[in-house]
Design an enzyme around this catalytic site. Structure first.
Site, short mmCIF file in Angstrom:
data_model
loop_
_atom_site.label_atom_id
_atom_site.label_comp_id
_atom_site.label_asym_id
_atom_site.label_seq_id
_atom_site.Cartn_x
_atom_site.Cartn_y
_atom_site.Cartn_z
N GLY A 12 -0.99 -5.44 -1.30
CA GLY A 12 0.28 -5.44 -0.54
C GLY A 12 0.04 -4.93 0.88
O GLY A 12 -0.71 -3.99 1.07
N ARG A 73 -3.31 -10.97 -3.17
CA ARG A 73 -3.66 -10.15 -4.34
C ARG A 73 -4.72 -10.87 -5.17
O ARG A 73 -4.73 -10.77 -6.40
CB ARG A 73 -2.41 -9.87 -5.17
CG ARG A 73 -1.41 -8.95 -4.47
CD ARG A 73 -0.42 -8.37 -5.44
NE ARG A 73 0.60 -7.57 -4.79
CZ ARG A 73 0.45 -6.28 -4.47
NH1 ARG A 73 -0.68 -5.68 -4.73
NH2 ARG A 73 1.42 -5.63 -3.87
N ASP A 104 -5.87 0.52 -4.90
CA ASP A 104 -6.80 0.64 -6.03
C ASP A 104 -7.36 -0.70 -6.49
O ASP A 104 -8.51 -0.76 -6.93
CB ASP A 104 -6.14 1.41 -7.19
CG ASP A 104 -4.84 0.76 -7.67
OD1 ASP A 104 -4.17 0.12 -6.85
OD2 ASP A 104 -4.51 0.92 -8.85
N THR A 127 -2.00 2.27 1.04
CA THR A 127 -0.90 1.95 0.12
C THR A 127 0.33 2.77 0.46
O THR A 127 0.22 3.98 0.70
CB THR A 127 -1.23 2.17 -1.37
OG1 THR A 127 -0.01 2.16 -2.13
CG2 THR A 127 -1.95 3.48 -1.67
N ASP A 129 2.39 3.44 -1.65
CA ASP A 129 2.66 4.23 -2.86
C ASP A 129 2.00 5.60 -2.84
O ASP A 129 2.36 6.48 -3.63
CB ASP A 129 2.17 3.47 -4.10
CG ASP A 129 3.01 2.25 -4.40
OD1 ASP A 129 4.03 2.05 -3.71
OD2 ASP A 129 2.64 1.48 -5.30
N ASP A 131 -0.77 6.51 -3.99
CA ASP A 131 -1.26 6.88 -5.32
C ASP A 131 -2.78 6.79 -5.46
O ASP A 131 -3.31 6.80 -6.57
CB ASP A 131 -0.57 6.03 -6.39
CG ASP A 131 -0.78 4.53 -6.18
OD1 ASP A 131 -1.46 4.15 -5.22
OD2 ASP A 131 -0.24 3.75 -6.99
N ARG A 173 5.01 1.85 -8.16
CA ARG A 173 4.76 1.17 -9.43
C ARG A 173 4.43 2.16 -10.55
O ARG A 173 5.08 2.19 -11.57
CB ARG A 173 3.58 0.23 -9.22
CG ARG A 173 3.64 -0.92 -10.09
CD ARG A 173 2.79 -2.08 -9.79
NE ARG A 173 1.81 -2.04 -8.77
CZ ARG A 173 1.36 -3.11 -8.16
NH1 ARG A 173 1.87 -4.27 -8.46
NH2 ARG A 173 0.41 -3.04 -7.27
O1 F6P Z 1 1.24 -1.74 -4.16
C1 F6P Z 1 2.22 -1.49 -3.23
C2 F6P Z 1 3.53 -2.12 -3.64
O2 F6P Z 1 4.39 -2.06 -2.55
C3 F6P Z 1 4.18 -1.51 -4.89
O3 F6P Z 1 4.94 -0.37 -4.60
C4 F6P Z 1 5.02 -2.67 -5.39
O4 F6P Z 1 5.22 -2.58 -6.76
C5 F6P Z 1 4.18 -3.84 -5.06
O5 F6P Z 1 3.36 -3.48 -3.98
C6 F6P Z 1 4.97 -5.08 -4.72
O6 F6P Z 1 4.10 -6.11 -4.54
P1 F6P Z 1 4.44 -7.54 -3.95
O7 F6P Z 1 4.72 -7.36 -2.50
O8 F6P Z 1 3.20 -8.33 -4.17
O9 F6P Z 1 5.61 -8.02 -4.69
#
Ligand code: F6P
Length: 344
Positions: A12, A73, A104, A127, A129, A131, A173
Site C-alpha cells: 500500500g 501487492r 512486512d 506503512t 499501520d 506495525d 489490519r
Molecule cells: O497495509 C496498509 C493498509 O493501509 C492497511 O491498513 C489496509 O488494510 C490496507 O493497506 C488496504 O489495502 P488496499 O489499499 O490494497 O486496499
C-alpha cells in the site's frame, strides 16, 4: 563502468515514499551510482519495467503523496516463474544492489530473495499501520494519524449538534496504532483495536454510561481489523490478497447497526479509508523518509546487506531484515491503558 542501484516501492502506498526516493537518488548520485527506478513494486522486477531516476525525475517530489514509481501487492513467490523472472531482471539491469521500500509483505519478499540469489538488498520500512517491528516509527503513520485526528475533530462537532453516536472506521489490519493514537488525540469515547477482542455489549454499556452523565453524543473509533468476542458479533467474510491478507472494510457499518439496535441511540458511520494514505506527507514523515533514504544508500556503499533501516529513539540504525519481519509490532498496552482512562 558505473555502479547501478535499483529502488522499488511495494504494498500500500503512503505519504513519505517520494521523500525516500528523492533521498536515495540525491545521495546515490553524489556517491557515483546510477539509480534505476523499478515500477510498481515486485511486479516491475518480474516484468523488467523500469524508469531512470535522475535529478530531473525527482525534482519537486518531496511534498507529493503516493509514489512516483507506482506500487502493487504482487508477490513473486505466488507467480509462475516469479522468482526466476526477478533474478533474470536483476541480472539484465546489471544492478549492484536493490533498495526495497515497503511493509512486512514487501520486506518479507526481500528477506527471502536475499537467501534465494539476490543478497544485495536493503529494506526501508513503510506503512501507515506502524506495525513493523524493530523500528519505533515507519513513515506514513504520522501523516495518517494527523488526517484521522482532524476527521475525528470534525465528526465531533456534527455528532454533538445532532445528538448522535458516530463510528469512525480507520485503517489498521492487525494492529490498532492509528485507532489508538488518533483516538487519544481526537478524544474518542471508545477505541476498538485488533489486539483486544471486545463484547459489543460492553461498548453499548460505555455509551449508556456516557449518556447517563448528560452526554448525548459519542465518538467510537474502530480499526478495520478490530475483533469481537466470539458470538457477540458475526463479521462478514472477506477476500484474500496475494499475501494471504483479508481485504478489510465494513466493520464500522456492522458495529454502528449493532450499537443503534442495542442502545436506541441514532448511530452513523464514517469510513476514513484511503484518505488516510493520500496527500502530502507531514514534516515528520518527510524528515524520516529522507533520513531512511540516505541511510539505505550508506548501507549499500558499505555492503551491509539483508538489513532494514530503522528509527531507534532519534537515531537511524540498521537491523537484520529477518528480525524486522519476524513478528508484527502490535499496540503497546500501556498506551491503550492511557486511552481507556477517557472511555465512556
Ligand atoms: O497495509 C496498509 C493498509 O493501509 C492497511 O491498513 C489496509 O488494510 C490496507 O493497506 C488496504 O489495502 P488496499 O489499499 O490494497 O486496499
Amino acid at each position: 563502468m558505473g555502479k547501478k542501484l535499483g529502488i522499488l516501492t511495494g504494498g500500500g502506498d503512503c505519504p513519505g515514499l517520494n521523500p525516500v526516493i528523492r533521498a536515495v537518488v540525491r545521495k546515490g548520485i553524489n556517491e557515483g551510482y546510477e539509480i534505476i527506478g523499478i515500477k510498481n513494486g515486485w511486479k516491475g522486477l518480474i516484468e523488467c519495467d523500469t524508469r531512470k531516476l535522475d535529478l530531473t525525475a525527482i525534482s519537486g517530489i518531496l511534498p507529493k503523496g503516493g509514489t512516483i514509481l507506482g506500487t502493487s501487492r504482487t508477490n513473486p513467490y505466488k507467480k509462475e516463474q516469479g522468482v526466476e523472472k526477478v533474478k533474470a531482471a536483476y541480472k539484465k539491469l546489471e544492478l549492484d544492489a536493490l533498495i526495497a521500500v515497503g511493509g512486512d509483505d514487501t520486506l518479507g519478499v526481500a528477506a527471502k530473495l536475499c537467501k534465494d540469489g539476490i543478497p544485495n538488498i536493503v529494506g526501508v520500512p513503510k506503512t501507515i499501520d506502524n506495525d513493523l517491528s524493530c523500528t519505533d516509527y515507519s513513515f506514513g503513520f504520522d501523516t495518517a494519524i494527523n488526517i484521522a485526528t482532524e476527521c475525528i475533530d470534525r465528526l465531533h462537532t456534527t455528532a454533538e449538534s445532532h445528538h448522535r453516536i458516530i463510528v469512525v472506521e480507520v485503517m489498521g489490519r492487525h494492529a490498532g496504532w492509528i485507532a489508538t493514537e488518533a483516538g487519544i488525540a481526537g478524544g474518542a469515547d471508545i477505541i476498538l483495536i485488533p489486539e483486544l477482542a471486545v463484547d459489543v455489549e460492553e461498548v453499548c454499556h460505555l455509551l449508556k454510561k456516557r449518556h447517563s452523565r448528560g452526554k448525548t453524543f459519542g465518538i467510537v473509533v474502530v480499526s478495520e481489523g478490530a475483533q469481537f468476542k466470539e458470538g457477540t458479533m458475526v463479521l462478514q467474510e472477506q477476500k484474500l490478497d496475494e499475501f494471504g491478507h483479508v481485504r478489510l472494510g465494513g466493520i464500522g457499518e456492522q458495529l454502528a447497526a449493532e450499537i443503534e439496535k442495542r442502545t436506541g441511540y441514532e448511530t452513523r458511520i464514517s469510513v476514513l479509508g484511503h484518505l488516510q494514505r493520500g496527500g502530502t506527507p507531514s514534516a515528520f514523515d518527510r524528515v524520516l523518509g529522507t533520513r531512511f533514504g540516505v541511510k539505505a544508500v550508506e548501507l549499500v556503499i558499505k555492503g551491509n546487506f539483508a538489513k532494514m533501516v530503522a528509527l531507534e529513539g532519534n537515531k537511524i540504525v540498521e537491523v537484520p531484515l529477518e528480525k524486522a519481519i519476524a513478528t508484527l509490532k502490535t499496540v503497546d498496552m500501556d498506551l491503550y491503558e492511557v486511552a481507556k482512562v477517557f472511555f465512556g
